[in-house]
Design an enzyme around this catalytic site. Structure first.
Site, PDB file in Angstrom:
ATOM      1  N   VAL A  51       0.847  -1.203   0.000  1.00 42.47           N
ATOM      2  CA  VAL A  51       0.000   0.000   0.000  1.00 42.47           C
ATOM      3  C   VAL A  51       0.881   1.253   0.000  1.00 42.47           C
ATOM      4  O   VAL A  51       0.560   2.268  -0.618  1.00 42.47           O
ATOM      5  CB  VAL A  51      -0.943   0.005   1.236  1.00 42.47           C
ATOM      6  CG1 VAL A  51      -1.773   1.294   1.270  1.00 42.47           C
ATOM      7  CG2 VAL A  51      -1.858  -1.212   1.214  1.00 42.47           C
ATOM      8  N   CYS A  52       2.024   1.156   0.664  1.00 41.85           N
ATOM      9  CA  CYS A  52       2.875   2.341   0.887  1.00 41.85           C
ATOM     10  C   CYS A  52       3.244   3.098  -0.389  1.00 41.85           C
ATOM     11  O   CYS A  52       3.071   4.315  -0.448  1.00 41.85           O
ATOM     12  CB  CYS A  52       4.119   1.956   1.671  1.00 41.85           C
ATOM     13  SG  CYS A  52       3.734   1.291   3.314  1.00 41.85           S
ATOM     14  N   PRO A  53       3.757   2.407  -1.444  1.00 47.65           N
ATOM     15  CA  PRO A  53       4.155   3.203  -2.614  1.00 47.65           C
ATOM     16  C   PRO A  53       2.981   3.932  -3.262  1.00 47.65           C
ATOM     17  O   PRO A  53       3.150   5.019  -3.807  1.00 47.65           O
ATOM     18  CB  PRO A  53       4.772   2.174  -3.563  1.00 47.65           C
ATOM     19  CG  PRO A  53       4.292   0.850  -3.098  1.00 47.65           C
ATOM     20  CD  PRO A  53       4.069   0.980  -1.619  1.00 47.65           C
TER      21      PRO A  53
END
Length: 213
Positions: A51-53
């Site tokens: 999810v982070c990028p």
């Protein structure tokens, strides 16, 4: 757990990495106060995850909108500066964050995230044999977001669990609403957006607003 809202953001120098590969000390409070700008600081759990990028690219895509609102964007996690730089050098189609231009805090000693109380630690036990404190959980940060005003005071904080990505537009709306309050002295009702009616901060103002909406 206490909230940071209404208080000065912690005055702490933290390692950070920029797109050029420079490690430097960054103090979020000083960024706001010295530049007379608002700051959006968003924490995410780990580099090179899923999810982070998407979030780092979403904040980058809106960077001009934040700049228009006199707001500095800063990312943050507990990874080291070197890992940040490796991720910055990884292309988007390989899950990287190449193209991100705002600084990313590398709170690898967890000093700032500990003060903020946003680390994923579910249980701490003292091990007598080794004389150490052992933790359950990854000891990385939840998706915490802080909006800080020009005086270094936090006017919004929110924390998402790991799987839940943020809505970047909501932070733009909150910045617009807070700026409206600062400039006009009015308060902003539910679902307020730039250009909509706000309210006078008294009973008559509420009654008038509710009568016409």
């Amino acid at each position: 757990m206490s909230t940071a809202v209404g208080k000065k953001f912690p005055d702490l120098n933290v390692d950070a990495m920029n797109e050029m590969g420079d490690t430097f000390k960054l103090n979020v409070l000083e960024e706001a106060v010295n530049h007379k700008k608002k700051v959006l600081l968003f924490w995410y759990p780990k580099d090179f995850t899923f999810v982070c990028p998407t979030e780092l690219h979403a904040f980058q895509a809106a960077i001009a909108e934040f700049e228009k609102r006199n707001t500095i964007v800063i990312g943050a996690s507990c990874d080291t500066p070197e890992v940040h730089f490796a991720w910055l050098n990884t292309s988007k189609d390989n899950g990287g964050i190449e193209g991100v231009t705002y600084p990313i805090l590398a709170d690898s000693n967890r000093n700032l995230s500990s003060i903020l109380g946003i680390l994923d630690i579910t249980n701490e036990t003292y091990d007598e044999a080794t004389g150490t404190v052992q933790v359950e959980g990854d000891n990385v940060t939840y998706r915490a977001t802080y909006l800080i005003d020009e005086d270094g005071v936090v006017f919004h904080e929110s924390i998402n669990h790991m799987p839940l990505g943020r809505n970047v537009n909501e932070y733009l709306r909150l910045i617009d609403a807070y700026t409206h309050v600062q400039e006009k002295g009015e308060v902003c009702p539910a679902n307020w957006e730039e250009g909509k009616d706000a309210m006078k901060a008294n009973r008559t103002g509420t009654a008038e607003y509710l009568a016409s909406h």
